[in-house]
Design a protein around this motif. Sequence first.
Motif, PDB file in Angstrom:
ATOM      1  N   CYS A   1       0.815  -1.302   0.003  1.00  0.00           N
ATOM      2  CA  CYS A   1       0.059   0.070   0.134  1.00  0.00           C
ATOM      3  C   CYS A   1       0.845   1.213   0.016  1.00  0.00           C
ATOM      4  N   LEU A   2       2.186   1.265   0.174  1.00  0.00           N
ATOM      5  CA  LEU A   2       3.097   2.415   0.201  1.00  0.00           C
ATOM      6  C   LEU A   2       2.814   3.118  -1.328  1.00  0.00           C
ATOM      7  N   PRO A   3       2.880   4.308  -1.242  1.00  0.00           N
ATOM      8  CA  PRO A   3       2.627   4.943  -2.740  1.00  0.00           C
ATOM      9  C   PRO A   3       3.785   4.766  -3.611  1.00  0.00           C
ATOM     10  N   PHE A   4       4.669   4.527  -3.276  1.00  0.00           N
ATOM     11  CA  PHE A   4       5.888   4.265  -4.229  1.00  0.00           C
ATOM     12  C   PHE A   4       6.560   2.790  -4.424  1.00  0.00           C
ATOM     13  N   VAL A   5       5.559   1.880  -3.867  1.00  0.00           N
ATOM     14  CA  VAL A   5       5.876   0.319  -4.298  1.00  0.00           C
ATOM     15  C   VAL A   5       4.830   0.129  -5.409  1.00  0.00           C
ATOM     16  N   SER A   6       5.648  -0.287  -6.553  1.00  0.00           N
ATOM     17  CA  SER A   6       4.713  -0.483  -7.799  1.00  0.00           C
ATOM     18  C   SER A   6       4.056  -1.889  -7.627  1.00  0.00           C
ATOM     19  N   HIS A   7       4.971  -2.806  -7.156  1.00  0.00           N
ATOM     20  CA  HIS A   7       4.166  -4.178  -7.093  1.00  0.00           C
ATOM     21  C   HIS A   7       4.867  -4.864  -5.784  1.00  0.00           C
ATOM     22  N   CYS A   8       4.391  -5.701  -5.061  1.00  0.00           N
ATOM     23  CA  CYS A   8       4.823  -6.335  -3.816  1.00  0.00           C
ATOM     24  C   CYS A   8       4.153  -7.825  -3.906  1.00  0.00           C
ATOM     25  N   TYR A   9       4.853  -9.013  -3.518  1.00  0.00           N
ATOM     26  CA  TYR A   9       4.498 -10.157  -3.541  1.00  0.00           C
ATOM     27  C   TYR A   9       5.228 -10.944  -2.629  1.00  0.00           C
ATOM     28  N   GLN A  10       4.998 -11.941  -2.178  1.00  0.00           N
ATOM     29  CA  GLN A  10       5.639 -13.112  -1.470  1.00  0.00           C
ATOM     30  C   GLN A  10       6.179 -14.175  -2.431  1.00  0.00           C
ATOM     31  N   ARG A  11       7.446 -14.717  -2.066  1.00  0.00           N
ATOM     32  CA  ARG A  11       8.047 -15.833  -2.853  1.00  0.00           C
ATOM     33  C   ARG A  11       8.481 -16.818  -1.689  1.00  0.00           C
ATOM     34  N   PRO A  12       8.845 -18.017  -2.038  1.00  0.00           N
ATOM     35  CA  PRO A  12       9.165 -19.014  -1.262  1.00  0.00           C
ATOM     36  C   PRO A  12      10.874 -18.844  -1.135  1.00  0.00           C
ATOM     37  N   ARG A  13      11.395 -18.928  -0.024  1.00  0.00           N
ATOM     38  CA  ARG A  13      12.660 -19.016   0.301  1.00  0.00           C
ATOM     39  C   ARG A  13      13.274 -20.062  -0.245  1.00  0.00           C
ATOM     40  N   HIS A  14      14.615 -20.042  -0.669  1.00  0.00           N
ATOM     41  CA  HIS A  14      15.356 -21.187  -1.071  1.00  0.00           C
ATOM     42  C   HIS A  14      16.560 -21.503  -0.344  1.00  0.00           C
ATOM     43  N   LEU A  15      16.395 -21.593   0.934  1.00  0.00           N
ATOM     44  CA  LEU A  15      17.406 -21.897   1.998  1.00  0.00           C
ATOM     45  C   LEU A  15      18.515 -22.894   1.467  1.00  0.00           C
ATOM     46  N   PRO A  16      19.765 -22.900   1.677  1.00  0.00           N
ATOM     47  CA  PRO A  16      20.555 -21.745   2.490  1.00  0.00           C
ATOM     48  C   PRO A  16      21.059 -20.720   1.598  1.00  0.00           C
ATOM     49  N   TYR A  17      20.263 -20.734   0.217  1.00  0.00           N
ATOM     50  CA  TYR A  17      21.072 -19.841  -0.754  1.00  0.00           C
ATOM     51  C   TYR A  17      20.246 -18.426  -0.811  1.00  0.00           C
ATOM     52  N   TRP A  18      19.005 -18.513  -0.414  1.00  0.00           N
ATOM     53  CA  TRP A  18      18.023 -17.311  -0.550  1.00  0.00           C
ATOM     54  C   TRP A  18      17.054 -17.303   0.435  1.00  0.00           C
ATOM     55  N   SER A  19      17.267 -16.369   1.492  1.00  0.00           N
ATOM     56  CA  SER A  19      16.475 -16.239   2.632  1.00  0.00           C
ATOM     57  C   SER A  19      15.454 -15.352   2.534  1.00  0.00           C
ATOM     58  N   TYR A  20      15.229 -14.598   1.390  1.00  0.00           N
ATOM     59  CA  TYR A  20      14.280 -13.520   1.147  1.00  0.00           C
ATOM     60  C   TYR A  20      12.887 -14.085   0.638  1.00  0.00           C
ATOM     61  N   ASN A  21      11.903 -13.687   1.397  1.00  0.00           N
ATOM     62  CA  ASN A  21      10.337 -14.031   1.028  1.00  0.00           C
ATOM     63  C   ASN A  21       9.591 -12.884   0.776  1.00  0.00           C
ATOM     64  N   LEU A  22       9.942 -11.818   0.811  1.00  0.00           N
ATOM     65  CA  LEU A  22       9.069 -10.641   0.379  1.00  0.00           C
ATOM     66  C   LEU A  22       9.802  -9.670  -0.670  1.00  0.00           C
ATOM     67  N   PHE A  23       9.006  -9.338  -1.885  1.00  0.00           N
ATOM     68  CA  PHE A  23       9.659  -8.560  -2.871  1.00  0.00           C
ATOM     69  C   PHE A  23       8.704  -7.219  -2.968  1.00  0.00           C
ATOM     70  N   ALA A  24       9.488  -6.006  -3.170  1.00  0.00           N
ATOM     71  CA  ALA A  24       8.801  -4.964  -3.321  1.00  0.00           C
ATOM     72  C   ALA A  24       9.519  -4.167  -4.416  1.00  0.00           C
ATOM     73  N   MET A  25       8.930  -3.878  -5.436  1.00  0.00           N
ATOM     74  CA  MET A  25       9.499  -3.183  -6.412  1.00  0.00           C
ATOM     75  C   MET A  25       9.269  -1.523  -6.322  1.00  0.00           C
ATOM     76  N   VAL A  26      10.429  -0.781  -6.356  1.00  0.00           N
ATOM     77  CA  VAL A  26      10.147   0.694  -6.195  1.00  0.00           C
ATOM     78  C   VAL A  26      11.085   1.372  -7.546  1.00  0.00           C
ATOM     79  N   HIS A  27      10.688   2.670  -7.787  1.00  0.00           N
ATOM     80  CA  HIS A  27      11.608   3.282  -8.751  1.00  0.00           C
ATOM     81  C   HIS A  27      11.978   4.437  -8.481  1.00  0.00           C
ATOM     82  N   GLY A  28      13.244   5.036  -8.743  1.00  0.00           N
ATOM     83  CA  GLY A  28      13.490   6.344  -8.440  1.00  0.00           C
ATOM     84  C   GLY A  28      14.123   7.096  -9.298  1.00  0.00           C
ATOM     85  N   ILE A  29      14.548   8.324  -9.210  1.00  0.00           N
ATOM     86  CA  ILE A  29      15.230   9.184 -10.269  1.00  0.00           C
ATOM     87  C   ILE A  29      16.659   9.180 -10.016  1.00  0.00           C
ATOM     88  N   SER A  30      16.986   8.693  -8.661  1.00  0.00           N
ATOM     89  CA  SER A  30      18.554   8.332  -8.417  1.00  0.00           C
ATOM     90  C   SER A  30      18.342   6.879  -7.455  1.00  0.00           C
TER      91      SER A  30
END
Length: 172
Positions: A98-127
């Motif tokens: 719901c943050l105004p600067f997040v264009s999309h946000c979703y949950q993905r499974p972790r792939h331990l021990p290589y990838w511990s991240y399970n929440l993804f949020a895309m943001v865009h900026g001018i810098s």
Amino acid sequence: MSTSTLKSDLLSERDRALIVATQAGLPLVSDPWAELGKQLDMPADEVLARFQKMQGNGVIRRVAAVPDHYRLGYQFNGMTVWDVCDDAIARLGDQVGCLPFVSHCYQRPRHLPYWSYNLFAMVHGISRDEVEHKAAQIREVLGDACSGHTILYSSAILKKTGLRLKKQSGRS
């Protein structure tokens, strides 16, 4: 009718013609429904009604503007990835989405021990600094439920398109 029938099998010729005519986008005019109607020999109110029906039955998900963020000056794109407690991810994911600067946000499974991240949020900026500032705001929302994150920056522009239908000929 079997449950394996594709939704595209349920399209009339007129619906299919509308989808094919708009796959690259709606006409950029004040009344796109009328313009499509002219192109397809169909009244504007029928064009709109057909789109609404296809959206209502799930054939199309939405009709929306898709701005070219690069041309708007947002040339830094960061997929922020977060290691969030499983028991809090649904609640916090909704808040981040719901943050105004997040264009999309979703949950993905972790792939331990290589990838511990399970929440993804895309943001865009001018810098890069702007993207990092937005990531810091996400971090505040996640609080103690987050045990780590990183930002994956885009290195190339990829053309994003959905399913494309081919024009059909010779069908009655």
